[in-house]
Design a protein around this motif. Sequence first.
Motif, PDB file in Angstrom:
ATOM      1  N   GLY A 190      36.124  48.475  39.138  1.00 15.06           N
ATOM      2  CA  GLY A 190      36.580  48.595  40.602  1.00 15.06           C
ATOM      3  C   GLY A 190      36.518  47.382  41.361  1.00 15.06           C
ATOM      4  O   GLY A 190      37.774  47.067  41.802  1.00 15.06           O
ATOM      5  N   PRO A 191      35.257  46.951  41.526  1.00 10.63           N
ATOM      6  CA  PRO A 191      35.297  45.837  42.525  1.00 10.63           C
ATOM      7  C   PRO A 191      36.004  44.461  41.946  1.00 10.63           C
ATOM      8  O   PRO A 191      36.443  43.638  42.604  1.00 10.63           O
ATOM      9  CB  PRO A 191      33.764  45.513  42.594  1.00 10.63           C
ATOM     10  N   VAL A 192      35.759  44.322  40.495  1.00  5.98           N
ATOM     11  CA  VAL A 192      36.668  43.195  39.783  1.00  5.98           C
ATOM     12  C   VAL A 192      38.115  43.312  40.237  1.00  5.98           C
ATOM     13  O   VAL A 192      38.687  42.291  40.537  1.00  5.98           O
ATOM     14  CB  VAL A 192      36.439  43.049  38.390  1.00  5.98           C
ATOM     15  N   VAL A 193      38.737  44.449  39.978  1.00  3.97           N
ATOM     16  CA  VAL A 193      40.081  44.647  40.322  1.00  3.97           C
ATOM     17  C   VAL A 193      40.414  44.428  41.754  1.00  3.97           C
ATOM     18  O   VAL A 193      41.490  43.670  42.029  1.00  3.97           O
ATOM     19  CB  VAL A 193      40.582  45.992  39.719  1.00  3.97           C
ATOM     20  N   TRP A 195      38.911  42.541  43.940  1.00 12.04           N
ATOM     21  CA  TRP A 195      38.738  40.918  44.390  1.00 12.04           C
ATOM     22  C   TRP A 195      39.881  40.347  43.753  1.00 12.04           C
ATOM     23  O   TRP A 195      40.498  39.564  44.338  1.00 12.04           O
ATOM     24  CB  TRP A 195      37.424  40.479  44.017  1.00 12.04           C
ATOM     25  N   VAL A 196      40.275  40.509  42.496  1.00 10.58           N
ATOM     26  CA  VAL A 196      41.323  39.848  41.807  1.00 10.58           C
ATOM     27  C   VAL A 196      42.743  39.998  42.613  1.00 10.58           C
ATOM     28  O   VAL A 196      43.539  39.205  42.769  1.00 10.58           O
ATOM     29  CB  VAL A 196      41.395  40.234  40.382  1.00 10.58           C
ATOM     30  N   ALA A 219      59.366  35.486  44.073  1.00 15.79           N
ATOM     31  CA  ALA A 219      58.528  35.587  42.958  1.00 15.79           C
ATOM     32  C   ALA A 219      56.960  35.475  43.187  1.00 15.79           C
ATOM     33  O   ALA A 219      56.411  36.285  43.098  1.00 15.79           O
ATOM     34  CB  ALA A 219      59.032  34.842  41.903  1.00 15.79           C
ATOM     35  N   ALA A 220      56.785  34.504  44.153  1.00 13.09           N
ATOM     36  CA  ALA A 220      55.293  34.238  44.535  1.00 13.09           C
ATOM     37  C   ALA A 220      54.722  35.274  45.454  1.00 13.09           C
ATOM     38  O   ALA A 220      53.752  35.924  45.509  1.00 13.09           O
ATOM     39  CB  ALA A 220      55.140  32.968  45.109  1.00 13.09           C
ATOM     40  N   SER A 221      55.793  35.900  46.273  1.00 10.21           N
ATOM     41  CA  SER A 221      55.389  36.989  47.224  1.00 10.21           C
ATOM     42  C   SER A 221      55.378  38.555  46.553  1.00 10.21           C
ATOM     43  O   SER A 221      54.592  39.298  47.039  1.00 10.21           O
ATOM     44  CB  SER A 221      56.511  37.045  48.126  1.00 10.21           C
ATOM     45  N   THR A 222      56.061  38.457  45.409  1.00  4.74           N
ATOM     46  CA  THR A 222      55.792  39.536  44.712  1.00  4.74           C
ATOM     47  C   THR A 222      54.494  39.645  43.896  1.00  4.74           C
ATOM     48  O   THR A 222      53.819  40.821  43.918  1.00  4.74           O
ATOM     49  CB  THR A 222      56.765  39.773  43.329  1.00  4.74           C
ATOM     50  N   CYS A 223      53.892  38.463  43.388  1.00  2.00           N
ATOM     51  CA  CYS A 223      52.404  38.427  42.845  1.00  2.00           C
ATOM     52  C   CYS A 223      51.509  38.798  44.097  1.00  2.00           C
ATOM     53  O   CYS A 223      50.842  39.622  43.926  1.00  2.00           O
ATOM     54  CB  CYS A 223      52.373  37.135  42.565  1.00  2.00           C
ATOM     55  N   SER A 224      52.013  38.500  45.368  1.00  3.14           N
ATOM     56  CA  SER A 224      51.020  38.541  46.314  1.00  3.14           C
ATOM     57  C   SER A 224      51.046  40.086  46.782  1.00  3.14           C
ATOM     58  O   SER A 224      49.763  40.501  47.255  1.00  3.14           O
ATOM     59  CB  SER A 224      51.226  37.793  47.545  1.00  3.14           C
ATOM     60  N   GLN A 225      52.122  40.732  46.964  1.00  2.00           N
ATOM     61  CA  GLN A 225      52.128  42.202  47.296  1.00  2.00           C
ATOM     62  C   GLN A 225      51.575  43.068  46.256  1.00  2.00           C
ATOM     63  O   GLN A 225      51.281  44.210  46.590  1.00  2.00           O
ATOM     64  CB  GLN A 225      53.440  42.466  47.808  1.00  2.00           C
ATOM     65  N   VAL A 226      51.989  42.748  45.080  1.00  2.00           N
ATOM     66  CA  VAL A 226      51.379  43.457  43.970  1.00  2.00           C
ATOM     67  C   VAL A 226      49.698  43.489  43.986  1.00  2.00           C
ATOM     68  O   VAL A 226      49.172  44.235  43.730  1.00  2.00           O
ATOM     69  CB  VAL A 226      51.796  43.136  42.667  1.00  2.00           C
ATOM     70  N   GLY A 227      49.133  42.323  44.508  1.00  2.00           N
ATOM     71  CA  GLY A 227      47.719  42.329  44.597  1.00  2.00           C
ATOM     72  C   GLY A 227      47.332  43.062  45.463  1.00  2.00           C
ATOM     73  O   GLY A 227      46.133  43.777  45.502  1.00  2.00           O
ATOM     74  N   PHE A 228      48.195  43.500  46.660  1.00  2.00           N
ATOM     75  CA  PHE A 228      47.627  44.720  47.477  1.00  2.00           C
ATOM     76  C   PHE A 228      47.583  46.133  46.854  1.00  2.00           C
ATOM     77  O   PHE A 228      46.692  46.835  46.829  1.00  2.00           O
ATOM     78  CB  PHE A 228      48.606  44.737  48.606  1.00  2.00           C
TER      79      PHE A 228
END
Length: 513
Positions: A190-193, A195-196, A219-228
């Motif tokens: 959980g913590p690893v996921v 933080w990534v 595309a870069a914004s997609t990576c960023s928002q999927v990060g959330f």
Amino acid sequence: MPPFSFAVDGLSATMLVTLAVILVAVLVFAAADIGASLRFYVLMLVFAVAMAITVTATNIVTLLVGWEIMGAMSYALIAFWWREPRRATSGAIAFLTTRAGDLGLYLAAGAAFANGQTDLSGLSGDLVAAGIVIAALGKSAQLPFSFWLSRAMDGPSPVSALLHSATMVAAGAYLLIRVNPLLEQTGWAGPVVAWVGVITALVLGAVAVAQTDFKQMLAASTCSQVGFMVLAAGTGGAQAGTAHLVAHAAIKSLLFLAAGAWLTILGTKQLPELRGAARKYPLIGVTFTIGALSLAGVPPLSLWITKDAVLATAPTAIYVVGLAAVVLSGVYVGRALQHVWAREGQRQKANVLLQVPLPFLAAAAAVFGLVIAPELHLTWWELVLSGGLAIVGIALGRVAFQAKALEGWLGLEPATRKVIVKPTMALAAALARFDDKAVDGGVRAAAATGDLFAKVASGRIEVTVDGVVHRIGAAAKALGRWARRPQTGQLHHYYAQAAVALALLAVLLMIVR
């Protein structure tokens, strides 16, 4: 092996409805952008079916089937215009990069089978968790796999809209949300996921700020928002992560279709060349603006609420990094809006089909967050803080910003080529040489030896045996000819022959005695 198994619950039902809505919008747009290409529509529908299998799978075998088909279709769609070498190469890079991550899912499946586990809800163990995390991060283009999404931009605009919103990129985040109990069970996953996810949100937000190519920025914004979304899966905020996923699907499909419309009409995707595009095509411009402001998290639009719900689940350190990512979201949105609303150009008409889906997606981008807000645990001061930071970011978007390393997606693709691709290819070449010299060489040597023995057997032994037979036959024929010579038919010849025979017989008898 367990049978294929599907089920629809609250989470998968939400994903199926989202998939259906986005798919219809994308296909309507594609009718004007791509035209009547049967191959394209077949690939898109199979791609969507694979996503449906993935989200409704209840065991690991069914999940693998959907996951594999989705990966294969992504390659075919990104490389749809395969006659152009760069597009074909981009499809291969996207496919191979995600395939590298997919090895984790096979690792997880193997470990699960070894422990007698097949049901997704009953998975356990560190090895299973590690495999699923790797596969999900690869599919959702999180660090260090993010660069494949940059190359995916060489595909048609409808493909980008579907791939970035409701299918492949969302699949990894969905899987992490689905197996959230497994992540919590391990203690470390959980913590690893989380933080990534938040680091990807921050770093790829900075990458988006540095882009001059419109589709690369998205595309870069997609990576960023999927990060959330990945962050929410790691912190146990499944409901907030799902809400963010759905809102982002509507917003990102809207933005990619708007970008695709401008690309089709104006023939460019470079931000400096899109100056005034929103004024020339007001419907596209207004709907794009709604989606862009929502993407930044501006109140009261959808991502303002869902993004804040995600951050509310995070511990303090992750929360602070997430707020920094919110500012960057505002910055790249501000840059895009500054270009497309510049006072240049006159109002013009655009193909109706290119614009039909946009108002519906814009409406979802605007109101979905307000509809879902009562179900989420929100704090007023956090909402005010994140909304204010988003507005500050948009204001900062007017500041010129350039960074070659960020514009090149941190050099992840060249680094991957050096660190992974070249050593892998060198190892493959060495193994190929070993195969040629040792394995295949041994087979060829054995075959040559057998051929030599065969030639010896056919050219020496067979010739000798056959020659003896021929010689015996020739001798028999000669004796036959000699035997016929005394048969003259004259009586005195027969008497002479009898006398000679009797004399020889008498000599033989004397010798024997």
